[in-house]
Design an enzyme around this catalytic site. Structure first.
Site, PDB file in Angstrom:
ATOM      1  N   GLY A  20      -7.017  -4.777   2.738  1.00 50.10           N
ATOM      2  CA  GLY A  20      -5.787  -5.445   2.309  1.00 50.10           C
ATOM      3  C   GLY A  20      -4.990  -5.962   3.499  1.00 50.10           C
ATOM      4  N   ARG A  24      -5.749  -4.686   9.892  1.00 51.30           N
ATOM      5  CA  ARG A  24      -6.950  -3.851   9.757  1.00 51.30           C
ATOM      6  C   ARG A  24      -8.203  -4.706  10.013  1.00 51.30           C
ATOM      7  NH1 ARG A  24      -6.933   1.572   7.529  1.00 51.30           N
ATOM      8  NH2 ARG A  24      -6.250   2.327   9.553  1.00 51.30           N
ATOM      9  N   ARG A  43      -1.070 -18.008   7.480  1.00 49.38           N
ATOM     10  CA  ARG A  43      -0.193 -16.953   6.944  1.00 49.38           C
ATOM     11  C   ARG A  43      -0.444 -15.581   7.581  1.00 49.38           C
ATOM     12  NH1 ARG A  43       2.327 -17.997   1.546  1.00 49.38           N
ATOM     13  NH2 ARG A  43       2.131 -20.238   1.312  1.00 49.38           N
ATOM     14  N   ARG A  87     -14.620  -4.550  -0.740  1.00 49.16           N
ATOM     15  CA  ARG A  87     -13.231  -4.164  -0.463  1.00 49.16           C
ATOM     16  C   ARG A  87     -13.224  -2.785   0.179  1.00 49.16           C
ATOM     17  NH1 ARG A  87      -8.021  -2.901  -1.085  1.00 49.16           N
ATOM     18  NH2 ARG A  87      -7.436  -1.253  -2.550  1.00 49.16           N
ATOM     19  N   SER A  90      -7.198   1.764   0.343  1.00 48.67           N
ATOM     20  CA  SER A  90      -6.707   3.103   0.034  1.00 48.67           C
ATOM     21  C   SER A  90      -6.300   3.171  -1.430  1.00 48.67           C
ATOM     22  CB  SER A  90      -5.514   3.443   0.936  1.00 48.67           C
ATOM     23  OG  SER A  90      -4.480   2.532   0.687  1.00 48.67           O
ATOM     24  N   ASP A 204      -2.994   9.152  -0.925  1.00 46.74           N
ATOM     25  CA  ASP A 204      -1.906   9.950  -1.497  1.00 46.74           C
ATOM     26  C   ASP A 204      -2.348  10.519  -2.843  1.00 46.74           C
ATOM     27  OD1 ASP A 204      -1.222   6.829  -1.557  1.00 46.74           O
ATOM     28  OD2 ASP A 204      -0.673   7.688  -3.492  1.00 46.74           O
ATOM     29  N   ARG A 217      -5.997   9.467   8.302  1.00 47.84           N
ATOM     30  CA  ARG A 217      -6.398   8.145   7.800  1.00 47.84           C
ATOM     31  C   ARG A 217      -7.434   7.509   8.713  1.00 47.84           C
ATOM     32  NH1 ARG A 217      -0.993   7.574   5.958  1.00 47.84           N
ATOM     33  NH2 ARG A 217      -0.362   6.448   7.811  1.00 47.84           N
TER      34      ARG A 217
HETATM   35  N1  HPA Z   1      -0.647   2.972  -5.899  1.00 43.13           N
HETATM   36  C1  HPA Z   1      -1.218   1.797  -5.713  1.00 43.13           C
HETATM   37  N2  HPA Z   1      -1.967   1.511  -4.673  1.00 43.13           N
HETATM   38  C2  HPA Z   1      -2.149   2.469  -3.755  1.00 43.13           C
HETATM   39  C3  HPA Z   1      -1.594   3.723  -3.893  1.00 43.13           C
HETATM   40  C4  HPA Z   1      -0.810   3.982  -5.031  1.00 43.13           C
HETATM   41  O1  HPA Z   1      -0.264   5.081  -5.193  1.00 43.13           O
HETATM   42  N3  HPA Z   1      -1.953   4.453  -2.820  1.00 43.13           N
HETATM   43  C5  HPA Z   1      -2.723   3.665  -2.061  1.00 43.13           C
HETATM   44  N4  HPA Z   1      -2.856   2.458  -2.624  1.00 43.13           N
END
Ligand code: HPA
Length: 232
Positions: A20, A24, A43, A87, A90, A204, A217
């Protein structure tokens, strides 16, 4: 040159890794690819092409969420003939047995987005990973002694949810984790007859409230990268 990508024809490899975050993408080019050449800065959405173990591979940021990844994936497939889209990102775990730092390989993607309701009025489409990429990713992960969790994810249009309890409904249907791009990646890959896979790390946790430290990470990022690059 497409609207959002300044690459010339032939500058993008058939296989592309899609984080994303554009920084990175730059980090991956700097640390994993040989002879990396930048093909896009429009961009600030950096894209590079280089070599990994002698194989030509590209990497590009996608931005966050369905509208952003949709723009880049549409142009990469339609204007640059990309065939394998992987892709790397996270996600937030929705299940007790999916721990922070685990690797998730998304077999399918549910969504709260309207994009597929517009494509398929009164119908439901099932955005699904390419099986050969999925099988190879699982094999690579296991060879490395990892235990990837394979199943469905939720691709949400929201990071901050109106109903903070809604995730429990998805969790009760066995959805492993939430992220924001995979359903559109898989839908576009199906539409254009190319291959796609999402390899995710859990950053998370919705049940425990845990979050990964930047050190953690980095470690799981390296594992995810090796899995993704094995698909090149
Ligand atoms: N929500 C959406 N996208 C994410 C999250 C999340 O909690 N954590 C990492 N990417």
């Amino acid at each position: 040159m497409s609207i959002h990508i300044s690459a010339k024809p032939g500058e993008v490899a058939e296989t592309i890794l899609l984080p994303g975050d554009p920084l990175r993408a730059k980090h991956i080019a700097d640390n994993y690819l040989e002879e990396a050449v930048c093909f896009n800065e429009v961009r600030g959405m950096y894209g590079f092409t280089g070599y990994y173990k002698g194989k030509r591979v590209s990497v590009s940021g996608t931005g966050m969420g369905i509208p952003s990844i949709s723009i880049y994936v549409n142009e990469l497939i339609r204007e640059y003939n990309v065939k394998n889209l992987i892709r790397i990102g996270s996600c937030g775990s929705l299940q007790e047995e999916v721990a922070i730092r685990d690797i998730i390989i998304a077999m399918s993607a549910n969504t709260d987005s309207n994009v597929n309701n517009i494509r398929f009025p009164q119908r439901n489409f099932a955005p699904t990973a390419n099986f050969s990429l999925l099988e190879k990713a699982v094999e690579t992960a296991r060879t490395k002694g990892l235990d990837p969790k394979v199943g469905s994810v939720l691709t949400s249009d929201n990071f901050y949810h109106e109903d903070p309890e809604e995730w429990k409904m998805w969790a009760s249907y066995g959805v492993l984790a939430v992220e924001m791009e995979t359903a559109e990646l898989y839908s576009l890959a199906a539409k254009y007859g190319v291959k796609a896979l999402s390899v995710l790390t859990v950053s998370d946790h919705f049940i425990t409230g845990e979050q990964t430290t930047s050190e953690e990470r980095q470690k799981t990022f390296n594992d995810m990268m090796e899995i993704a690059l094995s698909l090149a």
